[in-house]
Motif scaffolding. Sequence first.
Motif, PDB file in Angstrom:
ATOM      1  N   ILE A 307      -1.776  -1.784 -20.336  1.00  0.00           N
ATOM      2  CA  ILE A 307      -0.466  -1.990 -19.725  1.00  0.00           C
ATOM      3  C   ILE A 307      -0.591  -3.187 -18.788  1.00  0.00           C
ATOM      4  N   LEU A 308       0.221  -4.223 -19.013  1.00  0.00           N
ATOM      5  CA  LEU A 308       0.225  -5.388 -18.139  1.00  0.00           C
ATOM      6  C   LEU A 308       1.439  -5.303 -17.224  1.00  0.00           C
ATOM      7  N   ILE A 309       1.210  -5.412 -15.912  1.00  0.00           N
ATOM      8  CA  ILE A 309       2.289  -5.307 -14.934  1.00  0.00           C
ATOM      9  C   ILE A 309       2.350  -6.583 -14.107  1.00  0.00           C
ATOM     10  N   ASP A 310       3.542  -7.144 -14.027  1.00  0.00           N
ATOM     11  CA  ASP A 310       3.790  -8.317 -13.187  1.00  0.00           C
ATOM     12  C   ASP A 310       4.526  -7.838 -11.944  1.00  0.00           C
ATOM     13  N   ASP A 311       3.983  -8.119 -10.752  1.00  0.00           N
ATOM     14  CA  ASP A 311       4.605  -7.613  -9.529  1.00  0.00           C
ATOM     15  C   ASP A 311       4.504  -8.653  -8.412  1.00  0.00           C
ATOM     16  N   TYR A 312       5.531  -8.701  -7.596  1.00  0.00           N
ATOM     17  CA  TYR A 312       5.658  -9.684  -6.528  1.00  0.00           C
ATOM     18  C   TYR A 312       4.843  -9.321  -5.281  1.00  0.00           C
ATOM     19  N   ALA A 313       4.170  -8.167  -5.284  1.00  0.00           N
ATOM     20  CA  ALA A 313       3.470  -7.678  -4.090  1.00  0.00           C
ATOM     21  C   ALA A 313       2.585  -8.762  -3.480  1.00  0.00           C
ATOM     22  N   HIS A 314       2.844  -9.066  -2.196  1.00  0.00           N
ATOM     23  CA  HIS A 314       2.075 -10.113  -1.527  1.00  0.00           C
ATOM     24  C   HIS A 314       1.723  -9.727  -0.092  1.00  0.00           C
ATOM     25  N   HIS A 315       1.957  -8.482   0.263  1.00  0.00           N
ATOM     26  CA  HIS A 315       1.645  -7.935   1.576  1.00  0.00           C
ATOM     27  C   HIS A 315       0.835  -6.666   1.355  1.00  0.00           C
ATOM     28  N   PRO A 316      -0.110  -6.342   2.235  1.00  0.00           N
ATOM     29  CA  PRO A 316      -0.945  -5.140   2.021  1.00  0.00           C
ATOM     30  C   PRO A 316      -0.153  -3.866   1.768  1.00  0.00           C
ATOM     31  N   ILE A 317       0.955  -3.664   2.462  1.00  0.00           N
ATOM     32  CA  ILE A 317       1.776  -2.465   2.253  1.00  0.00           C
ATOM     33  C   ILE A 317       2.334  -2.448   0.836  1.00  0.00           C
ATOM     34  N   ILE A 319       1.065  -3.956  -1.808  1.00  0.00           N
ATOM     35  CA  ILE A 319      -0.033  -3.749  -2.754  1.00  0.00           C
ATOM     36  C   ILE A 319      -0.351  -2.269  -2.882  1.00  0.00           C
ATOM     37  N   LYS A 320      -0.418  -1.574  -1.759  1.00  0.00           N
ATOM     38  CA  LYS A 320      -0.664  -0.120  -1.782  1.00  0.00           C
ATOM     39  C   LYS A 320       0.412   0.598  -2.590  1.00  0.00           C
ATOM     40  N   ALA A 321       1.668   0.227  -2.365  1.00  0.00           N
ATOM     41  CA  ALA A 321       2.781   0.875  -3.053  1.00  0.00           C
ATOM     42  C   ALA A 321       2.729   0.623  -4.560  1.00  0.00           C
ATOM     43  N   THR A 322       2.386  -0.590  -4.953  1.00  0.00           N
ATOM     44  CA  THR A 322       2.331  -0.933  -6.379  1.00  0.00           C
ATOM     45  C   THR A 322       1.199  -0.182  -7.073  1.00  0.00           C
ATOM     46  N   ILE A 323       0.042  -0.117  -6.439  1.00  0.00           N
ATOM     47  CA  ILE A 323      -1.085   0.628  -7.021  1.00  0.00           C
ATOM     48  C   ILE A 323      -0.756   2.115  -7.090  1.00  0.00           C
ATOM     49  N   GLU A 324      -0.069   2.640  -6.064  1.00  0.00           N
ATOM     50  CA  GLU A 324       0.349   4.046  -6.072  1.00  0.00           C
ATOM     51  C   GLU A 324       1.271   4.332  -7.256  1.00  0.00           C
ATOM     52  N   SER A 325       2.246   3.434  -7.475  1.00  0.00           N
ATOM     53  CA  SER A 325       3.173   3.616  -8.598  1.00  0.00           C
ATOM     54  C   SER A 325       2.430   3.628  -9.927  1.00  0.00           C
ATOM     55  N   ALA A 326       1.479   2.713 -10.087  1.00  0.00           N
ATOM     56  CA  ALA A 326       0.711   2.645 -11.336  1.00  0.00           C
ATOM     57  C   ALA A 326      -0.090   3.921 -11.552  1.00  0.00           C
ATOM     58  N   ARG A 327      -0.697   4.435 -10.512  1.00  0.00           N
ATOM     59  CA  ARG A 327      -1.503   5.663 -10.653  1.00  0.00           C
ATOM     60  C   ARG A 327      -0.629   6.865 -10.992  1.00  0.00           C
ATOM     61  N   LYS A 328       0.554   6.926 -10.421  1.00  0.00           N
ATOM     62  CA  LYS A 328       1.441   8.055 -10.698  1.00  0.00           C
ATOM     63  C   LYS A 328       2.027   7.974 -12.109  1.00  0.00           C
ATOM     64  N   LYS A 329       2.317   6.778 -12.558  1.00  0.00           N
ATOM     65  CA  LYS A 329       2.902   6.642 -13.902  1.00  0.00           C
ATOM     66  C   LYS A 329       1.841   6.753 -14.990  1.00  0.00           C
ATOM     67  N   TYR A 330       0.635   6.238 -14.700  1.00  0.00           N
ATOM     68  CA  TYR A 330      -0.442   6.250 -15.702  1.00  0.00           C
ATOM     69  C   TYR A 330      -1.691   6.899 -15.087  1.00  0.00           C
ATOM     70  N   PRO A 331      -1.639   8.211 -14.858  1.00  0.00           N
ATOM     71  CA  PRO A 331      -2.729   8.889 -14.139  1.00  0.00           C
ATOM     72  C   PRO A 331      -4.067   8.880 -14.874  1.00  0.00           C
ATOM     73  N   ASP A 332      -4.045   8.650 -16.178  1.00  0.00           N
ATOM     74  CA  ASP A 332      -5.288   8.708 -16.957  1.00  0.00           C
ATOM     75  C   ASP A 332      -5.890   7.326 -17.234  1.00  0.00           C
ATOM     76  N   LYS A 333      -5.293   6.284 -16.666  1.00  0.00           N
ATOM     77  CA  LYS A 333      -5.775   4.931 -16.937  1.00  0.00           C
ATOM     78  C   LYS A 333      -6.366   4.297 -15.670  1.00  0.00           C
ATOM     79  N   PRO A 334      -7.489   3.606 -15.783  1.00  0.00           N
ATOM     80  CA  PRO A 334      -8.010   2.840 -14.648  1.00  0.00           C
ATOM     81  C   PRO A 334      -7.032   1.729 -14.262  1.00  0.00           C
ATOM     82  N   VAL A 335      -7.007   1.393 -12.977  1.00  0.00           N
ATOM     83  CA  VAL A 335      -6.117   0.347 -12.470  1.00  0.00           C
ATOM     84  C   VAL A 335      -6.942  -0.876 -12.077  1.00  0.00           C
TER      85      VAL A 335
END
Length: 442
Positions: A307-317, A319-335
Amino acid sequence: MTIYHFIGIKGTGMSALAHILHDSGEKVQGSDVDKHFFTQAALDKKNIPIFSFSENNIKDDYTVIAGNAFTEDHIEIKEAKKRGLTFYRYHEFLGEWLKQYTSIAVTGAHGKTSTTGLLAHVLNEATPISYLIGDGTGKGHIDSKYFVFEACEYKRHFLRYRPDYAIMTNIDYDHPDYFTSVDDVFDAFQSMANQVKKGIIACGDDEYLQKIQGKVPVVYYGFNAVNDFQAQNVIETKEGSQFDVYVRNTYYDTFTIPLYGNHHILNALSVIAFCHYEGMEADKMKSIRSFKGVKRRFTEKIVGNQILIDDYAHHPIEIKATIESARKKYPDKPVIAIFQPHTFTRTKTFLHEFAESLSLADHVYLCDIFSSAREADGSLTIEDLKKLISGSSVLDLSHTNILRFFKNSVLIFMGAGDIQKFQAAYEDILKQDDTLGRVESV
Protein backbone atom coordinates in the motif's frame (compact mmCIF):
# COMPACT_ATOMS: atom_id res chain seq x y z
CA MET A 1 -14.53 42.13 -18.53
CA THR A 2 -11.91 42.10 -15.78
CA ILE A 3 -9.12 39.56 -16.25
CA TYR A 4 -7.72 38.10 -13.03
CA HIS A 5 -4.05 37.20 -13.34
CA PHE A 6 -2.64 34.86 -10.67
CA ILE A 7 1.08 35.03 -9.94
CA GLY A 8 1.91 31.54 -8.70
CA ILE A 9 -1.33 29.93 -9.88
CA LYS A 10 -0.11 26.37 -9.18
CA GLY A 11 0.03 26.94 -5.42
CA THR A 12 -2.61 25.04 -3.48
CA GLY A 13 -4.49 28.08 -2.20
CA MET A 14 -3.99 30.05 -5.40
CA SER A 15 -5.21 27.28 -7.69
CA ALA A 16 -8.27 26.76 -5.50
CA LEU A 17 -9.07 30.48 -5.64
CA ALA A 18 -8.61 30.45 -9.43
CA HIS A 19 -11.19 27.64 -9.66
CA ILE A 20 -13.66 29.64 -7.58
CA LEU A 21 -13.39 32.75 -9.74
CA HIS A 22 -13.56 30.69 -12.95
CA ASP A 23 -16.67 28.84 -11.75
CA SER A 24 -18.24 32.18 -10.80
CA GLY A 25 -17.96 33.35 -14.41
CA GLU A 26 -14.78 35.41 -14.15
CA LYS A 27 -11.95 35.44 -16.70
CA VAL A 28 -8.91 33.78 -15.09
CA GLN A 29 -5.33 33.12 -16.10
CA GLY A 30 -2.01 32.73 -14.29
CA SER A 31 1.71 32.16 -14.34
CA ASP A 32 4.16 29.93 -12.50
CA VAL A 33 7.44 28.05 -12.72
CA ASP A 34 7.95 25.53 -15.52
CA LYS A 35 7.50 22.52 -13.26
CA HIS A 36 4.55 20.17 -12.98
CA PHE A 37 2.52 20.41 -9.77
CA PHE A 38 -0.32 18.12 -8.73
CA THR A 39 -2.70 21.11 -8.88
CA GLN A 40 -2.07 21.67 -12.57
CA ALA A 41 -4.27 18.95 -14.06
CA ALA A 42 -7.51 20.45 -12.73
CA LEU A 43 -6.57 23.91 -14.03
CA ASP A 44 -5.77 22.46 -17.46
CA LYS A 45 -9.10 20.64 -17.49
CA LYS A 46 -10.89 23.98 -17.26
CA ASN A 47 -8.63 25.49 -19.95
CA ILE A 48 -7.31 28.10 -17.55
CA PRO A 49 -4.20 29.53 -19.28
CA ILE A 50 -0.90 29.07 -17.44
CA PHE A 51 2.18 30.98 -18.61
CA SER A 52 5.84 30.98 -17.64
CA PHE A 53 6.81 33.95 -15.48
CA SER A 54 7.40 37.06 -17.57
CA GLU A 55 6.70 40.77 -17.22
CA ASN A 56 4.99 40.47 -20.62
CA ASN A 57 2.14 38.54 -18.95
CA ILE A 58 1.00 41.72 -17.22
CA LYS A 59 -1.37 43.91 -19.23
CA ASP A 60 -3.31 47.08 -18.54
CA ASP A 61 -6.71 46.64 -16.82
CA TYR A 62 -5.73 43.29 -15.24
CA THR A 63 -6.47 42.62 -11.61
CA VAL A 64 -3.41 40.86 -10.21
CA ILE A 65 -3.40 38.38 -7.34
CA ALA A 66 0.01 37.27 -6.09
CA GLY A 67 0.83 34.23 -4.01
CA ASN A 68 2.32 34.92 -0.60
CA ALA A 69 5.51 33.03 -1.48
CA PHE A 70 6.64 35.75 -3.90
CA THR A 71 8.56 38.82 -2.83
CA GLU A 72 8.05 42.40 -3.98
CA ASP A 73 10.99 42.15 -6.39
CA HIS A 74 9.32 39.42 -8.49
CA ILE A 75 9.31 40.52 -12.15
CA GLU A 76 5.51 40.31 -12.53
CA ILE A 77 4.75 42.02 -9.22
CA LYS A 78 7.09 44.88 -10.13
CA GLU A 79 5.42 45.21 -13.55
CA ALA A 80 1.92 45.20 -12.03
CA LYS A 81 2.85 47.95 -9.57
CA LYS A 82 4.65 49.96 -12.24
CA ARG A 83 1.44 49.95 -14.29
CA GLY A 84 -0.63 50.91 -11.23
CA LEU A 85 -2.88 47.87 -11.53
CA THR A 86 -5.29 46.68 -8.85
CA PHE A 87 -3.10 44.36 -6.81
CA TYR A 88 -3.84 41.88 -4.04
CA ARG A 89 -1.97 39.29 -2.09
CA TYR A 90 -3.80 35.95 -1.92
CA HIS A 91 -5.14 36.42 1.62
CA GLU A 92 -6.12 40.03 0.92
CA PHE A 93 -8.27 39.10 -2.06
CA LEU A 94 -9.83 36.15 -0.25
CA GLY A 95 -10.77 38.43 2.64
CA GLU A 96 -12.73 40.62 0.23
CA TRP A 97 -14.29 37.79 -1.80
CA LEU A 98 -15.82 35.94 1.14
CA LYS A 99 -17.87 38.96 2.25
CA GLN A 100 -20.66 38.07 -0.17
CA TYR A 101 -21.41 34.74 1.58
CA THR A 102 -22.05 33.19 4.97
CA SER A 103 -18.41 32.31 5.51
CA ILE A 104 -16.91 29.50 7.58
CA ALA A 105 -13.16 29.69 8.20
CA VAL A 106 -11.52 26.40 9.13
CA THR A 107 -8.25 26.91 10.94
CA GLY A 108 -5.84 25.09 13.23
CA ALA A 109 -2.25 23.93 13.40
CA HIS A 110 -3.26 20.48 12.12
CA GLY A 111 -6.26 19.03 10.29
CA LYS A 112 -7.62 22.16 8.67
CA THR A 113 -7.40 20.87 5.09
CA SER A 114 -9.15 17.58 5.86
CA THR A 115 -11.80 19.36 7.95
CA THR A 116 -12.42 21.97 5.25
CA GLY A 117 -12.85 19.19 2.69
CA LEU A 118 -15.22 17.25 4.94
CA LEU A 119 -17.38 20.28 5.75
CA ALA A 120 -17.54 21.25 2.08
CA HIS A 121 -18.56 17.69 1.19
CA VAL A 122 -21.42 17.58 3.71
CA LEU A 123 -22.77 21.07 2.99
CA ASN A 124 -22.45 20.56 -0.78
CA GLU A 125 -24.82 17.58 -0.54
CA ALA A 126 -27.47 19.81 1.04
CA THR A 127 -27.18 23.23 -0.60
CA PRO A 128 -25.23 25.13 -3.29
CA ILE A 129 -21.92 26.28 -1.79
CA SER A 130 -18.53 27.64 -2.71
CA TYR A 131 -15.37 26.31 -1.10
CA LEU A 132 -11.60 26.69 -1.04
CA ILE A 133 -9.56 23.75 0.24
CA GLY A 134 -5.83 23.85 0.88
CA ASP A 135 -5.18 20.86 -1.37
CA GLY A 136 -5.73 23.03 -4.44
CA THR A 137 -9.45 22.25 -4.77
CA GLY A 138 -11.92 25.08 -5.22
CA LYS A 139 -15.48 25.52 -6.42
CA GLY A 140 -17.64 28.56 -7.03
CA HIS A 141 -21.42 28.67 -7.38
CA ILE A 142 -23.47 31.77 -8.19
CA ASP A 143 -26.25 30.68 -5.80
CA SER A 144 -23.96 29.83 -2.91
CA LYS A 145 -25.25 30.26 0.61
CA TYR A 146 -22.03 29.21 2.33
CA PHE A 147 -18.39 29.82 1.57
CA VAL A 148 -16.17 27.23 3.27
CA PHE A 149 -12.48 28.04 3.26
CA GLU A 150 -9.19 27.07 4.83
CA ALA A 151 -7.62 29.86 6.87
CA CYS A 152 -3.87 29.59 7.50
CA GLU A 153 -2.29 31.10 10.59
CA TYR A 154 1.17 31.52 9.03
CA LYS A 155 2.34 35.13 9.39
CA ARG A 156 -1.14 35.82 10.84
CA HIS A 157 -2.57 35.85 7.32
CA PHE A 158 -5.94 34.70 8.65
CA LEU A 159 -6.38 38.05 10.36
CA ARG A 160 -7.36 39.43 6.94
CA TYR A 161 -10.61 37.50 7.31
CA ARG A 162 -13.73 38.41 9.26
CA PRO A 163 -15.72 35.20 8.88
CA ASP A 164 -19.23 34.55 10.14
CA TYR A 165 -18.07 31.28 11.72
CA ALA A 166 -14.76 29.66 12.54
CA ILE A 167 -13.89 26.03 13.20
CA MET A 168 -10.69 25.78 15.25
CA THR A 169 -9.20 22.29 15.29
CA ASN A 170 -6.20 22.80 17.59
CA ILE A 171 -3.36 25.12 18.55
CA ASP A 172 0.23 23.91 18.37
CA TYR A 173 3.68 25.37 17.84
CA ASP A 174 4.56 25.32 14.16
CA HIS A 175 6.07 27.71 11.60
CA PRO A 176 9.07 28.42 13.86
CA ASP A 177 10.48 30.70 11.17
CA TYR A 178 7.70 33.13 12.14
CA PHE A 179 6.12 32.26 15.49
CA THR A 180 8.35 32.50 18.58
CA SER A 181 6.42 30.07 20.81
CA VAL A 182 3.09 28.32 21.28
CA ASP A 183 1.95 31.36 23.26
CA ASP A 184 2.64 33.48 20.19
CA VAL A 185 0.50 31.08 18.15
CA PHE A 186 -2.27 31.29 20.76
CA ASP A 187 -2.16 35.08 20.55
CA ALA A 188 -2.75 34.86 16.79
CA PHE A 189 -5.72 32.53 17.25
CA GLN A 190 -7.19 34.76 19.96
CA SER A 191 -6.95 37.70 17.58
CA MET A 192 -8.70 35.60 14.94
CA ALA A 193 -11.44 34.64 17.43
CA ASN A 194 -12.10 38.31 18.10
CA GLN A 195 -12.95 38.81 14.42
CA VAL A 196 -15.56 36.02 14.12
CA LYS A 197 -19.07 37.45 13.74
CA LYS A 198 -21.51 34.65 14.64
CA GLY A 199 -19.97 31.59 16.31
CA ILE A 200 -16.86 29.52 16.98
CA ILE A 201 -16.68 25.71 16.89
CA ALA A 202 -13.57 24.72 18.86
CA CYS A 203 -11.98 21.46 20.00
CA GLY A 204 -12.46 21.37 23.76
CA ASP A 205 -9.88 18.60 24.15
CA ASP A 206 -7.18 21.11 23.16
CA GLU A 207 -5.75 22.84 26.24
CA TYR A 208 -5.15 26.10 24.40
CA LEU A 209 -8.52 26.29 22.69
CA GLN A 210 -10.16 25.88 26.10
CA LYS A 211 -8.77 29.35 26.87
CA ILE A 212 -10.09 31.03 23.72
CA GLN A 213 -12.34 33.99 24.50
CA GLY A 214 -14.88 34.95 21.87
CA LYS A 215 -17.23 37.88 21.40
CA VAL A 216 -19.62 35.26 20.00
CA PRO A 217 -20.77 31.86 21.35
CA VAL A 218 -18.04 29.19 21.52
CA VAL A 219 -19.27 25.61 21.03
CA TYR A 220 -16.86 22.88 22.09
CA TYR A 221 -16.45 19.39 20.67
CA GLY A 222 -14.25 16.43 21.60
CA PHE A 223 -14.02 13.13 23.44
CA ASN A 224 -14.15 14.60 26.94
CA ALA A 225 -17.51 14.68 28.72
CA VAL A 226 -17.37 18.44 29.35
CA ASN A 227 -17.73 19.22 25.62
CA ASP A 228 -21.00 20.38 24.08
CA PHE A 229 -20.57 17.75 21.34
CA GLN A 230 -18.95 14.50 22.41
CA ALA A 231 -17.90 11.35 20.53
CA GLN A 232 -18.37 8.08 22.41
CA ASN A 233 -18.34 4.34 21.75
CA VAL A 234 -15.85 4.39 18.85
CA ILE A 235 -15.80 1.17 16.83
CA GLU A 236 -13.33 0.51 14.02
CA THR A 237 -14.71 -1.57 11.15
CA LYS A 238 -13.62 -2.48 7.63
CA GLU A 239 -15.63 0.52 6.44
CA GLY A 240 -13.97 3.00 8.79
CA SER A 241 -14.79 4.45 12.21
CA GLN A 242 -18.24 4.41 13.78
CA PHE A 243 -19.09 6.57 16.78
CA ASP A 244 -22.02 7.92 18.77
CA VAL A 245 -22.51 11.66 19.11
CA TYR A 246 -23.87 13.15 22.31
CA VAL A 247 -25.08 16.76 22.40
CA ARG A 248 -24.73 18.16 25.91
CA ASN A 249 -24.75 14.63 27.35
CA THR A 250 -27.84 13.53 25.40
CA TYR A 251 -27.53 10.89 22.65
CA TYR A 252 -27.97 12.50 19.23
CA ASP A 253 -27.11 9.97 16.50
CA THR A 254 -24.54 7.46 15.26
CA PHE A 255 -22.17 8.32 12.41
CA THR A 256 -19.62 6.45 10.29
CA ILE A 257 -16.63 7.95 8.49
CA PRO A 258 -14.44 6.02 6.00
CA LEU A 259 -11.33 7.06 7.94
CA TYR A 260 -9.26 5.82 10.88
CA GLY A 261 -7.73 7.60 13.85
CA ASN A 262 -9.02 9.88 16.61
CA HIS A 263 -7.97 12.99 14.70
CA HIS A 264 -10.40 12.12 11.90
CA ILE A 265 -13.21 11.54 14.41
CA LEU A 266 -12.54 14.97 15.90
CA ASN A 267 -12.60 16.56 12.43
CA ALA A 268 -15.94 14.88 11.72
CA LEU A 269 -17.31 15.96 15.08
CA SER A 270 -16.49 19.60 14.32
CA VAL A 271 -18.47 19.34 11.07
CA ILE A 272 -21.42 17.72 12.84
CA ALA A 273 -21.32 20.44 15.50
CA PHE A 274 -21.40 23.22 12.91
CA CYS A 275 -24.21 21.64 10.89
CA HIS A 276 -26.24 21.08 14.06
CA TYR A 277 -25.65 24.71 15.07
CA GLU A 278 -26.99 25.78 11.66
CA GLY A 279 -30.12 23.65 12.09
CA MET A 280 -29.29 20.81 9.68
CA GLU A 281 -31.01 17.47 10.38
CA ALA A 282 -28.83 14.48 11.27
CA ASP A 283 -29.97 12.55 8.18
CA LYS A 284 -28.53 15.25 5.92
CA MET A 285 -25.19 14.92 7.70
CA LYS A 286 -24.96 11.20 6.94
CA SER A 287 -23.22 12.01 3.64
CA ILE A 288 -20.17 12.23 5.89
CA ARG A 289 -19.71 8.50 5.32
CA SER A 290 -19.13 8.97 1.57
CA PHE A 291 -16.28 11.47 1.98
CA LYS A 292 -13.39 10.50 -0.31
CA GLY A 293 -10.74 12.59 1.41
CA VAL A 294 -8.60 15.44 0.10
CA LYS A 295 -5.47 15.44 -2.01
CA ARG A 296 -2.19 14.54 -0.33
CA ARG A 297 -3.92 13.51 2.91
CA PHE A 298 -3.56 9.73 3.25
CA THR A 299 -3.99 9.27 -0.51
CA GLU A 300 -3.64 5.53 -1.18
CA LYS A 301 -2.58 3.27 -4.03
CA ILE A 302 -2.40 -0.51 -4.09
CA VAL A 303 0.64 -1.97 -5.83
CA GLY A 304 0.71 -5.75 -5.63
CA ASN A 305 0.86 -6.53 -1.91
CA GLN A 306 2.05 -3.05 -0.96
CA ILE A 307 0.00 0.00 0.00
CA LEU A 308 1.53 3.32 -1.07
CA ILE A 309 0.32 6.38 0.86
CA ASP A 310 1.00 9.99 -0.06
CA ASP A 311 0.55 12.35 2.91
CA TYR A 312 1.30 16.00 3.62
CA ALA A 313 2.42 15.30 7.23
CA HIS A 314 5.31 17.64 8.01
CA HIS A 315 4.99 18.16 11.78
CA PRO A 316 5.69 15.53 14.48
CA ILE A 317 2.03 15.52 15.60
CA GLU A 318 0.87 14.93 12.03
CA ILE A 319 3.39 12.12 11.52
CA LYS A 320 2.11 10.34 14.63
CA ALA A 321 -1.48 10.70 13.42
CA THR A 322 -0.68 9.38 9.93
CA ILE A 323 1.19 6.33 11.27
CA GLU A 324 -1.69 5.70 13.72
CA SER A 325 -4.20 5.76 10.85
CA ALA A 326 -2.10 3.31 8.82
CA ARG A 327 -1.80 0.89 11.74
CA LYS A 328 -5.53 0.98 12.43
CA LYS A 329 -6.49 0.48 8.80
CA TYR A 330 -3.82 -2.15 8.05
CA PRO A 331 -3.11 -3.82 11.42
CA ASP A 332 -1.37 -6.82 9.85
CA LYS A 333 1.08 -4.88 7.67
CA PRO A 334 4.44 -3.34 8.67
CA VAL A 335 4.59 0.45 8.29
CA ILE A 336 7.52 1.97 6.42
CA ALA A 337 7.96 5.75 6.71
CA ILE A 338 9.67 7.67 3.90
CA PHE A 339 9.96 11.22 5.21
CA GLN A 340 11.24 14.47 3.74
CA PRO A 341 11.63 17.26 6.33
CA HIS A 342 10.23 20.62 5.25
CA THR A 343 12.28 23.76 6.05
CA PHE A 344 15.50 23.86 8.03
CA THR A 345 13.93 25.92 10.81
CA ARG A 346 11.15 23.40 11.47
CA THR A 347 13.59 20.47 11.29
CA LYS A 348 15.99 22.09 13.73
CA THR A 349 13.25 23.16 16.14
CA PHE A 350 11.54 19.75 16.27
CA LEU A 351 14.51 17.48 15.60
CA HIS A 352 13.96 15.23 18.64
CA GLU A 353 10.16 15.27 18.24
CA PHE A 354 10.55 14.16 14.61
CA ALA A 355 12.77 11.29 15.74
CA GLU A 356 10.22 10.21 18.35
CA SER A 357 7.28 10.31 15.92
CA LEU A 358 9.06 8.54 13.08
CA SER A 359 10.29 5.81 15.43
CA LEU A 360 6.67 4.62 15.64
CA ALA A 361 7.15 3.13 12.14
CA ASP A 362 8.76 -0.27 11.62
CA HIS A 363 11.45 1.21 9.39
CA VAL A 364 12.35 4.78 8.46
CA TYR A 365 13.89 6.23 5.29
CA LEU A 366 14.87 9.89 5.34
CA CYS A 367 15.16 12.20 2.32
CA ASP A 368 17.24 15.37 2.21
CA ILE A 369 15.64 18.42 3.82
CA PHE A 370 13.45 20.30 1.35
CA SER A 371 15.10 23.67 0.81
CA SER A 372 12.43 26.33 1.07
CA ALA A 373 12.53 29.55 -0.89
CA ARG A 374 12.01 31.40 2.38
CA GLU A 375 15.13 30.16 4.20
CA ALA A 376 18.44 28.31 4.02
CA ASP A 377 20.62 26.82 6.73
CA GLY A 378 23.71 24.84 5.80
CA SER A 379 24.47 23.92 9.42
CA LEU A 380 21.83 21.17 9.50
CA THR A 381 21.66 18.03 7.37
CA ILE A 382 19.49 14.95 7.23
CA GLU A 383 22.27 13.07 9.02
CA ASP A 384 21.43 14.97 12.22
CA LEU A 385 17.97 13.38 12.20
CA LYS A 386 19.24 9.98 11.09
CA LYS A 387 21.49 9.74 14.17
CA LEU A 388 18.44 9.96 16.42
CA ILE A 389 16.40 7.18 14.75
CA SER A 390 17.69 3.68 15.31
CA GLY A 391 18.03 1.65 12.11
CA SER A 392 16.99 4.52 9.84
CA SER A 393 18.53 5.08 6.40
CA VAL A 394 18.92 7.99 4.00
CA LEU A 395 17.10 7.43 0.72
CA ASP A 396 18.54 8.73 -2.51
CA LEU A 397 16.15 9.38 -5.40
CA SER A 398 18.06 6.98 -7.65
CA HIS A 399 17.83 4.09 -5.16
CA THR A 400 14.12 3.87 -4.40
CA ASN A 401 14.14 0.29 -5.72
CA ILE A 402 15.21 -0.79 -2.23
CA LEU A 403 11.59 -0.29 -1.16
CA ARG A 404 10.62 -3.38 -3.17
CA PHE A 405 12.02 -5.56 -0.39
CA PHE A 406 9.24 -4.54 2.01
CA LYS A 407 6.70 -7.13 0.98
CA ASN A 408 3.12 -6.88 2.22
CA SER A 409 3.84 -3.47 3.78
CA VAL A 410 2.41 0.04 3.99
CA LEU A 411 4.80 2.64 2.54
CA ILE A 412 4.01 6.19 3.68
CA PHE A 413 5.62 9.00 1.69
CA MET A 414 5.37 12.04 4.00
CA GLY A 415 6.32 15.69 3.63
CA ALA A 416 5.24 19.16 2.51
CA GLY A 417 8.01 19.62 -0.09
CA ASP A 418 8.40 17.43 -3.16
CA ILE A 419 8.32 13.99 -1.53
CA GLN A 420 6.02 12.93 -4.38
CA LYS A 421 9.03 12.62 -6.66
CA PHE A 422 10.31 9.74 -4.53
CA GLN A 423 7.00 7.94 -4.80
CA ALA A 424 6.86 8.64 -8.54
CA ALA A 425 10.37 7.25 -9.00
CA TYR A 426 9.41 4.12 -7.09
CA GLU A 427 6.22 3.65 -9.10
CA ASP A 428 8.22 3.96 -12.33
CA ILE A 429 10.38 1.06 -11.15
CA LEU A 430 7.31 -0.99 -10.28
CA LYS A 431 5.77 -0.42 -13.69
CA GLN A 432 8.78 -2.18 -15.16
CA ASP A 433 8.36 -5.11 -12.76
CA ASP A 434 5.61 -7.37 -14.09
CA THR A 435 5.63 -9.49 -10.95
CA LEU A 436 4.03 -6.75 -8.85
CA GLY A 437 1.11 -6.04 -11.15
CA ARG A 438 -0.50 -2.71 -11.94
CA VAL A 439 -0.89 0.35 -9.75
CA GLU A 440 -4.43 0.93 -8.54
CA SER A 441 -5.80 3.96 -6.71
CA VAL A 442 -7.84 3.13 -3.63
